[in-house]
Design a protein around this motif. Structure first.
Motif, PDB file in Angstrom:
ATOM      1  N   MET A 127      -9.295  -2.830  -0.862  1.00 50.08           N
ATOM      2  CA  MET A 127      -9.116  -1.909  -1.981  1.00 50.08           C
ATOM      3  C   MET A 127      -9.497  -0.490  -1.558  1.00 50.08           C
ATOM      4  O   MET A 127      -8.791   0.482  -1.897  1.00 50.08           O
ATOM      5  CB  MET A 127      -9.963  -2.348  -3.169  1.00 50.08           C
ATOM      6  CG  MET A 127      -9.815  -1.470  -4.385  1.00 50.08           C
ATOM      7  SD  MET A 127     -10.816  -2.094  -5.741  1.00 50.08           S
ATOM      8  CE  MET A 127      -9.584  -2.220  -7.001  1.00 50.08           C
ATOM      9  N   ALA A 128     -10.588  -0.337  -0.793  1.00 48.57           N
ATOM     10  CA  ALA A 128     -11.015   0.996  -0.337  1.00 48.57           C
ATOM     11  C   ALA A 128      -9.961   1.619   0.571  1.00 48.57           C
ATOM     12  O   ALA A 128      -9.694   2.830   0.480  1.00 48.57           O
ATOM     13  CB  ALA A 128     -12.351   0.885   0.393  1.00 48.57           C
ATOM     14  N   GLU A 129      -9.344   0.833   1.424  1.00 49.88           N
ATOM     15  CA  GLU A 129      -8.297   1.360   2.316  1.00 49.88           C
ATOM     16  C   GLU A 129      -7.081   1.814   1.519  1.00 49.88           C
ATOM     17  O   GLU A 129      -6.471   2.840   1.846  1.00 49.88           O
ATOM     18  CB  GLU A 129      -7.916   0.299   3.351  1.00 49.88           C
ATOM     19  CG  GLU A 129      -8.993   0.075   4.407  1.00 49.88           C
ATOM     20  CD  GLU A 129      -8.710  -1.103   5.332  1.00 49.88           C
ATOM     21  OE1 GLU A 129      -7.848  -1.956   5.007  1.00 49.88           O
ATOM     22  OE2 GLU A 129      -9.376  -1.179   6.384  1.00 49.88           O
ATOM     23  N   ARG A 130      -6.703   1.049   0.481  1.00 51.29           N
ATOM     24  CA  ARG A 130      -5.561   1.457  -0.356  1.00 51.29           C
ATOM     25  C   ARG A 130      -5.874   2.759  -1.093  1.00 51.29           C
ATOM     26  O   ARG A 130      -5.017   3.651  -1.206  1.00 51.29           O
ATOM     27  CB  ARG A 130      -5.208   0.349  -1.356  1.00 51.29           C
ATOM     28  CG  ARG A 130      -4.500  -0.830  -0.727  1.00 51.29           C
ATOM     29  CD  ARG A 130      -3.912  -1.786  -1.754  1.00 51.29           C
ATOM     30  NE  ARG A 130      -4.884  -2.279  -2.721  1.00 51.29           N
ATOM     31  CZ  ARG A 130      -5.685  -3.331  -2.540  1.00 51.29           C
ATOM     32  NH1 ARG A 130      -5.629  -4.015  -1.410  1.00 51.29           N
ATOM     33  NH2 ARG A 130      -6.526  -3.702  -3.469  1.00 51.29           N
ATOM     34  N   ILE A 131      -7.107   2.885  -1.596  1.00 49.12           N
ATOM     35  CA  ILE A 131      -7.499   4.120  -2.296  1.00 49.12           C
ATOM     36  C   ILE A 131      -7.460   5.295  -1.321  1.00 49.12           C
ATOM     37  O   ILE A 131      -6.980   6.387  -1.661  1.00 49.12           O
ATOM     38  CB  ILE A 131      -8.912   3.970  -2.911  1.00 49.12           C
ATOM     39  CG1 ILE A 131      -8.888   2.941  -4.042  1.00 49.12           C
ATOM     40  CG2 ILE A 131      -9.446   5.299  -3.418  1.00 49.12           C
ATOM     41  CD1 ILE A 131     -10.266   2.512  -4.509  1.00 49.12           C
ATOM     42  N   ALA A 132      -7.958   5.076  -0.088  1.00 47.32           N
ATOM     43  CA  ALA A 132      -7.965   6.143   0.926  1.00 47.32           C
ATOM     44  C   ALA A 132      -6.547   6.606   1.251  1.00 47.32           C
ATOM     45  O   ALA A 132      -6.329   7.777   1.579  1.00 47.32           O
ATOM     46  CB  ALA A 132      -8.662   5.654   2.189  1.00 47.32           C
ATOM     47  N   SER A 137      -2.477   1.731  -7.307  1.00 48.02           N
ATOM     48  CA  SER A 137      -1.789   0.698  -8.082  1.00 48.02           C
ATOM     49  C   SER A 137      -2.254  -0.716  -7.726  1.00 48.02           C
ATOM     50  O   SER A 137      -1.687  -1.684  -8.199  1.00 48.02           O
ATOM     51  CB  SER A 137      -0.280   0.806  -7.837  1.00 48.02           C
ATOM     52  OG  SER A 137       0.001   0.523  -6.465  1.00 48.02           O
ATOM     53  N   GLY A 138      -3.269  -0.820  -6.880  1.00 45.92           N
ATOM     54  CA  GLY A 138      -3.712  -2.136  -6.428  1.00 45.92           C
ATOM     55  C   GLY A 138      -4.218  -3.002  -7.580  1.00 45.92           C
ATOM     56  O   GLY A 138      -4.565  -2.531  -8.656  1.00 45.92           O
ATOM     57  N   HIS A 139      -4.224  -4.269  -7.311  1.00 41.89           N
ATOM     58  CA  HIS A 139      -4.709  -5.221  -8.308  1.00 41.89           C
ATOM     59  C   HIS A 139      -6.222  -5.127  -8.436  1.00 41.89           C
ATOM     60  O   HIS A 139      -6.915  -4.710  -7.521  1.00 41.89           O
ATOM     61  CB  HIS A 139      -4.330  -6.655  -7.909  1.00 41.89           C
ATOM     62  CG  HIS A 139      -2.859  -6.842  -7.754  1.00 41.89           C
ATOM     63  ND1 HIS A 139      -1.991  -6.827  -8.820  1.00 41.89           N
ATOM     64  CD2 HIS A 139      -2.095  -7.026  -6.646  1.00 41.89           C
ATOM     65  CE1 HIS A 139      -0.765  -7.009  -8.387  1.00 41.89           C
ATOM     66  NE2 HIS A 139      -0.793  -7.138  -7.058  1.00 41.89           N
ATOM     67  N   GLU A 140      -6.727  -5.597  -9.549  1.00 43.73           N
ATOM     68  CA  GLU A 140      -8.173  -5.609  -9.732  1.00 43.73           C
ATOM     69  C   GLU A 140      -8.784  -6.684  -8.843  1.00 43.73           C
ATOM     70  O   GLU A 140      -8.177  -7.706  -8.558  1.00 43.73           O
ATOM     71  CB  GLU A 140      -8.525  -5.911 -11.200  1.00 43.73           C
ATOM     72  CG  GLU A 140      -8.252  -4.760 -12.127  1.00 43.73           C
ATOM     73  CD  GLU A 140      -8.853  -5.003 -13.511  1.00 43.73           C
ATOM     74  OE1 GLU A 140      -9.748  -5.862 -13.634  1.00 43.73           O
ATOM     75  OE2 GLU A 140      -8.420  -4.334 -14.439  1.00 43.73           O
TER      76      GLU A 140
END
Length: 181
Positions: A127-132, A137-140
């Motif tokens: 999740m941190a890599e997707r935010i970076a 839009s990632g899943h919870e």
């Protein structure tokens, strides 16, 4: 295992020190004084090493009682080499069993740690890599634990929600809505 075949001699020592014997040696003749300390051992369970005619034997003495009166002793002599071989095999089996159990417990512990610790941390890292990379839009994260990993996952989810709100506000402002609704 040690069995009947390993018994080299059997002696019944009567209370009056008469001896009834059976052995696998034709010329073996036992006397109560032959290294046995018969008086000290009589009527008690004992384990001894006996040296008879230059060979060492393991002897077990078992008292024969009737209504608390000692009638005699049964002495069973075993060849030391068969005893030592049996002990060696038992130790090897015990060691093998102990190592097998230890490895099994280690594997189970590793699987448990992977499920409880590593898997949630890897999901949080993803999740941190997707935010970076700007992907909000990632899943919870589906982490239900209440420990530090669960707290970290909840903080990441709160951060994503806040960043989504800020991104939506930035888009609204960019479209001319200066209130950011």
């Amino acid at each position: 295992t040690i069995g009947r075949k390993d018994i080299v001699y059997a002696i019944l020592i009567h209370k009056g020190r008469d001896i009834t014997q059976a052995n696998r040696f034709e010329d073996m003749d036992f006397k109560p004084s032959e290294g046995r300390s018969a008086g000290k051992l009589f009527g008690r369970f004992a384990e001894l090493e006996m040296n008879i005619k230059g060979n060492t034997y393991f002897e077990i003495r078992i008292p024969v009682k009737k209504e608390n009166e000692v009638l005699g002793d049964i002495a069973l002599g075993f060849d030391n080499s068969s005893i030592k071989e049996t002990i060696r095999k038992s130790l090897f089996f015990s060691l093998f069993l102990t190592i097998s159990i230890a490895l099994s417990l280690t594997l189970i512990s590793m699987l448990f740690i992977h499920k409880i610790v590593i898997k949630p941390i890897n999901a949080t890292i993803g999740m941190a890599e997707r935010i970076a990379n700007g992907d909000l839009s990632g899943h919870e994260l589906e982490i239900k634990s209440k420990d530090e990993i669960g707290i970290l996952a909840n903080a990441f989810q709160d951060m994503v929600a806040y960043l989504k709100t800020m991104a939506h506000a930035a888009e609204s402002i960019a479209e001319g809505d200066l209130k950011g609704n």
